[in-house]
Design a protein around this motif. Structure first.
Motif, short mmCIF file in Angstrom:
data_model
loop_
_atom_site.label_atom_id
_atom_site.label_comp_id
_atom_site.label_asym_id
_atom_site.label_seq_id
_atom_site.Cartn_x
_atom_site.Cartn_y
_atom_site.Cartn_z
N THR A 638 -9.90 -35.52 29.36
CA THR A 638 -11.09 -34.72 29.65
C THR A 638 -10.92 -33.25 29.24
O THR A 638 -11.89 -32.49 29.23
CB THR A 638 -11.42 -34.76 31.15
N GLU A 665 -17.04 -38.77 43.30
CA GLU A 665 -18.10 -39.36 42.47
C GLU A 665 -18.74 -38.33 41.53
O GLU A 665 -19.45 -38.70 40.58
CB GLU A 665 -19.19 -39.96 43.37
N ASP A 666 -18.52 -37.06 41.79
CA ASP A 666 -19.18 -36.00 41.00
C ASP A 666 -18.24 -35.37 39.96
O ASP A 666 -18.52 -34.30 39.44
CB ASP A 666 -19.69 -34.90 41.93
N GLU A 667 -17.13 -36.02 39.68
CA GLU A 667 -16.13 -35.41 38.79
C GLU A 667 -16.71 -35.10 37.41
O GLU A 667 -16.44 -34.04 36.83
CB GLU A 667 -14.91 -36.31 38.67
N ASP A 668 -17.52 -36.03 36.85
CA ASP A 668 -18.08 -35.80 35.52
C ASP A 668 -18.96 -34.54 35.51
O ASP A 668 -18.92 -33.75 34.57
CB ASP A 668 -18.89 -37.01 35.06
N ALA A 669 -19.77 -34.39 36.55
CA ALA A 669 -20.65 -33.21 36.62
C ALA A 669 -19.83 -31.94 36.77
O ALA A 669 -20.15 -30.90 36.18
CB ALA A 669 -21.63 -33.38 37.79
N ILE A 671 -16.77 -31.42 35.69
CA ILE A 671 -16.12 -31.16 34.40
C ILE A 671 -17.11 -30.56 33.41
O ILE A 671 -16.79 -29.62 32.66
CB ILE A 671 -15.49 -32.46 33.85
N LEU A 672 -18.35 -31.09 33.38
CA LEU A 672 -19.37 -30.53 32.50
C LEU A 672 -19.64 -29.06 32.87
O LEU A 672 -19.74 -28.19 31.99
CB LEU A 672 -20.65 -31.35 32.59
N ASN A 675 -16.87 -26.89 31.62
CA ASN A 675 -16.99 -26.62 30.19
C ASN A 675 -18.00 -25.50 29.92
O ASN A 675 -17.79 -24.66 29.05
CB ASN A 675 -17.40 -27.89 29.44
N TYR A 825 -22.73 -31.87 24.69
CA TYR A 825 -22.91 -31.52 26.09
C TYR A 825 -24.39 -31.62 26.47
O TYR A 825 -24.74 -31.99 27.59
CB TYR A 825 -22.40 -30.12 26.37
N LYS A 828 -25.59 -34.98 27.81
CA LYS A 828 -25.15 -35.48 29.11
C LYS A 828 -26.37 -35.68 30.02
O LYS A 828 -27.34 -34.91 29.95
CB LYS A 828 -24.19 -34.49 29.76
N GLN A 830 -26.83 -34.98 33.05
CA GLN A 830 -27.11 -33.83 33.92
C GLN A 830 -27.97 -32.78 33.22
O GLN A 830 -28.60 -31.94 33.87
CB GLN A 830 -25.80 -33.17 34.38
#
Length: 944
Positions: A638, A665-669, A671-672, A675, A825, A828, A830
Motif C-alpha cells: 500500500t 474496516e476503514d483502512e482503505d479510506a 490510506i486514500l 495519500n 485516486y 476510488k 470514496q
C-alpha cells in the motif's frame, strides 16, 4: 561636444596637397554623414533631435539672462575665429526678447499612430527655444553647420545630428519653425530641401514676405505674433512603434524637461512616464531606482555640474580592466572639450571627459576616456563615502549601529525608506576601508569593530534557545558576542543588565518565546569602561613615557565605552533586564511542559504497559509512508506502514485538532486520505547529517543526503517536534488515526473527531456539499501543469512578479499533489461525490448567464436534489494566477526554454545593455512587456 576642436589636422612640416571631396561622390558622402553613419538609427534619431531641442531651450535661457543684463555673454561663450567656429560665436542681434517664450522649458515628444501602411505613423519633437532664422535657416541645411562649438552649455557641436531622421529610411523630414515673427516650413530630403510656404498667402491672396539666401534663393515665410518654436517631424513605419518608445525610455530617463505622449489611432493620448526616480543627485553621480539600468552606467552631461544628461548604457569594466560594480548608479561624464592654440597649434584641454563617436552613439574607449572614467569612479567612491556618512544621520544609537552594520556588511535595508534605498545602492561602490562613520549625537563615537565601540571586554551576551530534537530538551544558551556578524536584525531585543544582576532562564525563555523563530536577545552588562587588568599591566611598564602613553590610550578607550553606554541607555530600542516581568500563566505552562519532558525521560525505562497505565493512554494506529524501494521484498504494497501510537485517552476525547478516525474496516479510506495529505504534511526543518552513499539496512535501500524524516499521519494536538519551519504556526493539518470500535463510539461525541467518510464529503440539511480543504488543495495542484519548463527560471530576468507567481505555483504543486498523476485516486469509491462536485462546478463556470432552471436540472442529474450548493473544488485565486501565467507564457515559452542564463547575459559587461534592448523589443513585439498578474500569490500568501 561643446567647445570641441573640430579641425584635427596635424601638420607634418610640409604643406602638401589639400584633400577634397570628389564632386561625383558628393551624394555618397551625404548618404554616409546623414544616414549610414548610424548603426542604431531610431535611438540615434530620438537622442539627436531631443538634445537639439534641449540645446535650443538652454540657448533661450542664456539669451534671456544676457538680454536682461543678469549675465554676460562671456559667462557662457568663448570667442573663436575660423570657419569652423564663427557661426558659434554669440550674436546678440539674433534674439528678440518679445518673441522668446519665457515660460515654457519643456521639450515635447509625440508619437502619432495612424492607419495605413508604409511610413504612416508620425514622430515629432517640439521645443519653444530660439527658433531657426537669419543665417541659421540656411546653415541648418548644411552638413557640419553648428552654432554650439563655443559654449559648454549644449550637447551638440558636429552639425550632423539635425539630419539624423533620414537614417530611419524616411524620404524626408519636416521642419516647422518660427523666429522673431517669421514662420518657415520645409521638407528636407537627402540631397535637397523644399520650402513649402507658398509665394502667395492662400487666405489673403497677397504675396508672402521672403528672405534671400546667399545664392539668391527666395524663401517665403508667414508673419506670426507667436513665440519662437521649432518642430521636427517625420514618418514612421508602424512596426517600429515599440522601438521609438524604447529609445525614449532608455536614453532620456535623466532629462526631466522632456515629456512624451503617444496618440493612438482612436485619438486617445497616453502620457508616457519614463523618467527615472532620482534618489540622489550630486557632482559625480546620480542614484535612482531604475530597474532597466540596475548596474553602473554612463550619463553624458554638458558639464560636471549638470543635473540632466543622456544615458549611454552600462560601463564596460572589462575595457577599464576593473572589477565590475553593481547598483543603479549613473556616473556623470561630460564630453571631452578641447581647443587648439591658434599660434602653436597645441591642443588645450578645456574640460576633461569622455570621447564619443561623431554619431554620438557610443563612447570611444580610448586612453583619455579610460583615464577619465577610472578617475571618476574613484572620485565617486569618495563622494559615496561622504554621502553614506551623511545618510547615517541617525539620532538613535541602536538604529545607527544597525545602519552602519548594514552598510559595512552589505546587509538588507528597509527599501520603503528613500534614505535607506540610497544607502543600499551606494554601499555597492564605496570603499569600506575609507569609511569610518561617527555617531551624529557624539562624534567621538566611531563605528568600527565591536571592541572599538564597546571596549575590548564587550560584556554583551547573545542568548538563544537550543533544542535537542532527540530528547526534546530545550536549553538557554548564552554566548559572548564577538563581532557584528553575530549581531542580528533590528527585530531582536536588546537589554541592559546591572553588574550585580544575575541571568535567569525564566527571563530569557520568556523573552525568546515572544520573538520570531531564529531571533535572539542581546544583554549588555553595565560598565563604566574600567579595566583593572589593563591598568595593572600599564602600571608594570617601567618606561615612564610609554606608561603615560598607554594610560592616555586607556583613558581614551574608557571614554569611548562610557559614551557608548550613555547613548545606549538613551535609545528607544533598549529595555532593562531587571524590568522583565514573566507572565505567571506562561511560567506555569512552561514548567508543566518541562515536567512532562522529565516524565518522558523517566519512563523511557518502563514497559509499554506500565507507561500506558500511569499516563492513562490507549493503543491506536496511524499511517507512515514506507520509503523502501518498491522492488524490495519488505516493501509495503500500500506504500504505508501502520505505526502504533499511544495517545492519552483524555487528550484524544477533548482534542481541538480535526482528527479523522476509522476502524479496521476503514483502512482503505484512511490510506486514500493519507495519500491526499502526504504532500501537505509539514516538513522537518532539521536536515539530517550528510549520509551520501550510505545504506539503510533496516529499510533495504540507500540513503540520500537530501531526505527528511518521514511524517506520521497523527502526532497529537501539538506539532511533532521539528516538523514545522515555524512552530508557532497553527497546527491545522487534519490527522488520521485507527482505533477499535469501542473507542470510535466515544470519539463521535467530540465535534473535532470525525469519521473518515466526512473527510471525503459532508452534506448539510440544506443540501450543501463540501469536502475537506486538503482535498481542494490536492486537486488544485493536480489541475496545474507547466510543460517543458526546464529553463523557466529565465522569467525571473524579464518579469519578477510573473516569476514569483510561477515559483509559488510550483511550490503549491509540490506541497499539495506533487508532480504525478492522481487519476487512479479519483476512481476510488470514496471520491464518487467529489467527482460529481467537479462536474457541477465546471457546469456552473460554463454558464454565460444566470439560469436557475439549468442549474436545478444539472443538480437533479448529479445529486437527485435540485437545491444543491457545493464549495469550490479548486483554489480559485491560485487557478486564476495559473491561467494568467499560461496566457503570458503562450507566445514566449519556447523562447524562454531555448535560451539558458538570460540573467547572466543581461549582467554581462560587454553585451548586457544590447541584450536587454533586444529582449525588451522581443517582449514588446509579443505584447508581454510590463505584464502584471491579476493576483500576486507571494503577497497573497504572506497576508494569509
Amino acid at each position: 561636444m561643446s567647445i570641441k576642436t573640430i579641425d584635427r589636422d596635424i601638420q607634418s612640416g610640409q604643406e602638401g596637397v589639400k584633400k577634397k571631396i570628389n564632386k561625383g561622390a558628393e551624394k555618397l558622402v551625404f548618404d554616409i554623414l546623414q544616414a549610414s553613419q548610424y548603426s542604431q538609427p531610431i535611438p540615434s534619431t530620438v537622442r539627436e533631435l531631443t538634445t537639439n531641442a534641449c540645446d535650443s531651450q538652454r540657448e533661450k535661457e542664456m539669451a534671456i539672462e544676457i538680454l536682461r543684463g543678469t549675465k554676460k555673454a562671456e559667462d557662457y561663450y568663448i570667442q573663436r575665429e575660423g570657419e569652423a567656429y564663427t557661426d558659434s560665436n554669440f550674436d546678440l542681434s539674433y534674439y528678440n526678447l518679445s518673441h522668446l517664450n519665457t515660460g515654457s522649458k519643456t521639450v515635447h515628444l509625440k508619437y502619432k499612430e495612424n492607419e495605413g501602411t508604409g511610413f504612416c505613423d508620425k514622430f515629432s519633437v517640439t521645443d519653444f527655444g530660439v527658433g531657426i532664422g537669419d543665417r541659421r535657416l540656411e546653415g541648418v541645411l548644411e552638413l557640419g553647420y553648428s552654432t554650439k562649438r563655443n559654449t559648454s552649455e549644449n550637447f551638440g557641436a558636429f552639425g550632423l545630428g539635425a539630419k539624423v531622421a533620414l537614417s530611419t529610411g524616411v524620404d524626408f523630414y519636416t521642419i516647422e519653425t518660427a523666429h522673431n515673427g517669421k514662420r518657415f516650413k520645409c521638407n528636407c530630403y537627402n540631397y535637397k530641401t523644399d520650402f513649402i510656404i507658398p509665394k502667395f498667402n492662400l487666405t489673403t491672396g497677397k504675396e508672402n514676405p521672403f528672405v534671400t539666401f546667399s545664392d539668391g534663393t527666395k524663401v517665403y515665410y508667414e508673419p506670426t505674433n507667436g513665440a519662437n518654436f521649432t518642430t521636427v517631424s517625420f514618418g514612421v513605419k508602424r512596426h517600429n512603434r515599440s522601438r521609438f518608445r524604447d529609445a525614449v525610455e532608455e536614453q532620456l530617463l535623466y532629462i526631466d524637461n522632456v515629456v512624451f505622449e503617444v496618440e493612438d489611432e482612436a485619438g486617445d493620448i497616453e502620457n508616457v512616464e519614463f523618467h527615472a526616480n532620482v534618489l540622489h543627485n550630486s557632482k559625480n553621480l546620480i542614484v535612482s531606482d531604475s530597474y532597466v539600468f540596475s548596474r553602473p552606467h554612463i550619463m553624458i552631461v554638458k558639464d560636471e555640474n549638470a543635473s540632466t544628461g543622456i544615458n549611454y548604457g552600462h560601463i564596460n569594466f572589462r575595457e577599464l580592466e576593473m572589477e565590475g560594480l553593481y547598483g543603479a548608479v549613473a556616473f556623470k561624464c561630460p564630453m571631452r572639450q578641447v581647443m587648439r592654440d591658434p599660434d602653436t597649434g597645441e591642443e588645450i584641454v578645456l574640460q576633461e571627459g569622455v570621447d564619443v563617436t561623431p554619431s554620438r552613439e557610443k563612447v570611444i574607449w580610448n586612453e583619455s576616456t579610460k583615464d577619465y572614467v577610472q578617475n571618476l569612479i574613484k572620485q565617486a567612491a569618495f563622494e559615496a563615502t561622504e554621502l553614506v556618512q551623511d545618510k547615517l544621520d541617525e539620532s538613535d544609537f541602536v538604529k545607527w549601529i544597525y545602519k552602519c552594520k548594514n552598510v559595512m556588511h552589505h546587509s538588507k535595508f528597509d527599501t520603503d525608506d528613500t534614505k535607506d534605498l540610497v544607502l543600499s545602492k551606494m554601499a555597492n561602490i564605496i570603499d569600506k576601508d575609507m569609511l569610518s562613520p561617527y555617531f551624529p549625537g557624539n562624534k567621538d563615537i566611531k563605528f568600527g569593530t565591536l571592541q572599538k565601540v564597546f571596549g575590548k571586554k564587550t560584556n554583551i551576551k547573545k542568548i538563544t534557545i537550543e533544542r535537542d530534537w532527540n530528547t526534546k530538551k530545550e536549553t538557554v544558551k548564552r554566548q559572548d558576542l564577538e563581532s557584528w556578524e553575530q549581531f542580528g536584525y533590528d527585530s531582536n531585543k536588546i537589554y541592559i543588565k546591572g553588574l550585580e544582576t544575575q541571568f535567569h532562564w525564566h527571563n530569557d525563555s520568556y523573552v525568546l518565546k515572544q520573538l520570531q523563530i531564529g531571533d535572539a536577545m542581546y544583554v549588555v552588562t553595565e560598565t563604566d569602561g574600567t579595566d583593572t587588568e589593563r591598568i595593572a599591566a600599564i602600571g608594570n611598564i617601567a618606561d615612564d613615557n610609554e606608561r603615560a602613553r598607554q594610560m592616555k590610550f586607556y583613558q581614551k578607550d574608557k571614554k569611548h565605552v562610557q559614551d557608548a553606554m550613555a547613548e545606549l541607555r538613551n535609545s528607544e530600542a533598549i529595555s532593562y533586564y531587571e524590568d522583565i516581568e514573566v507572565d505567571e500563566e506562561w511560567l506555569a505552562e512552561y514548567k508543566k511542559t518541562a515536567k512532562q519532558r522529565e516524565e518522558v525521560a523517566a519512563m523511557s525505562y518502563m514497559s509499554p504497559e506500565e507507561r500506558r497505565k500511569i499516563q492513562e493512554r490507549m493503543v491506536a494506529y496511524t499511517l507512515r509512508e514506507c520509503i523502501k524501494y518498491k522492488n524490495s521484498s519488505t516493501a509495503s504494497p500500500t506504500g504505508y506502514i501502520w505505526d502504533k501510537v499511544e495517545p492519552r485517552t483524555s487528550d484524544l476525547m477533548n482534542t481541538e485538532t480535526v482528527t479523522y478516525y476509522g476502524t479496521k474496516e476503514d483502512e482503505d479510506a484512511l490510506i486514500l486520505a493519507a495519500n491526499i495529505l502526504k504532500r501537505q504534511n509539514p516538513t522537518h526543518n532539521e536536515v539530517w547529517p550528510n549520509r551520501r552513499n550510505q545504506y539503510d539496512e533496516q529499510n533495504d535501500r540507500p540513503v540520500y543526503f537530501w531526505e527528511y524524516p518521514p511524517t506520521r499521519s497523527y502526532s497529537g494536538d501539538e506539532p511533532q517536534e521539528g516538523y514545522l519551519d515555524k512552530p508557532n504556526l497553527e497546527w491545522d493539518r487534519p490527522q488520521l488515526i485507527r482505533v477499535n470500535s469501542k473507542v470510535a463510539k466515544h470519539m463521535a461525541t467530540n465535534p473535532n473527531c470525525r469519521h473518515i467518510d466526512e473527510f471525503f464529503y459532508t452534506a448539510t440539511d440544506t443540501n450543501h456539499f463540501s469536502v475537506n480543504l486538503a482535498i481542494v488543495r490536492w486537486y488544485t495542484g493536480y489541475s496545474m501543469r507547466l510543460e517543458n519548463d526546464k529553463f523557466m527560471g529565465n522569467m525571473k530576468a524579464i518579469n519578477k512578479e510573473m516569476y514569483e507567481n510561477y515559483e509559488e505555483i510550483q511550490e503549491y504543486i509540490s506541497s499539495t499533489t506533487g508532480f504525478y498523476s492522481i487519476e487512479n485516486y479519483l476512481e476510488k469509491p470514496q471520491m464518487k461525490m467529489f467527482k460529481k462536485m467537479i462536474e457541477f462546478n465546471a457546469f456552473l463556470d460554463s454558464l454565460n448567464q444566470d439560469d436557475p432552471n439549468a442549474v436545478k436540472t444539472k443538480a437533479r442529474e448529479l445529486f437527485v436534489f435540485t437545491d444543491v450548493t457545493c464549495n469550490n473544488v479548486v483554489d480559485k485565486d491560485v487557478i486564476i494566477a495559473f491561467e494568467d501565467l499560461l496566457l503570458y507564457l503562450e507566445p514566449i515559452a519556447l523562447f524562454l526554454n531555448s535560451i539558458e542564463d538570460i540573467q547572466n547575459k543581461i549582467e554581462d559587461n560587454d553585451t548586457g545593455n544590447e541584450y536587454s534592448k533586444q529582449l525588451n523589443e522581443y517582449l514588446k513585439f509579443k505584447q508581454r512587456l510590463g505584464w502584471k498578474p491579476p493576483i500576486n500569490l507571494l503577497t497573497l500568501n504572506k497576508n494569509n
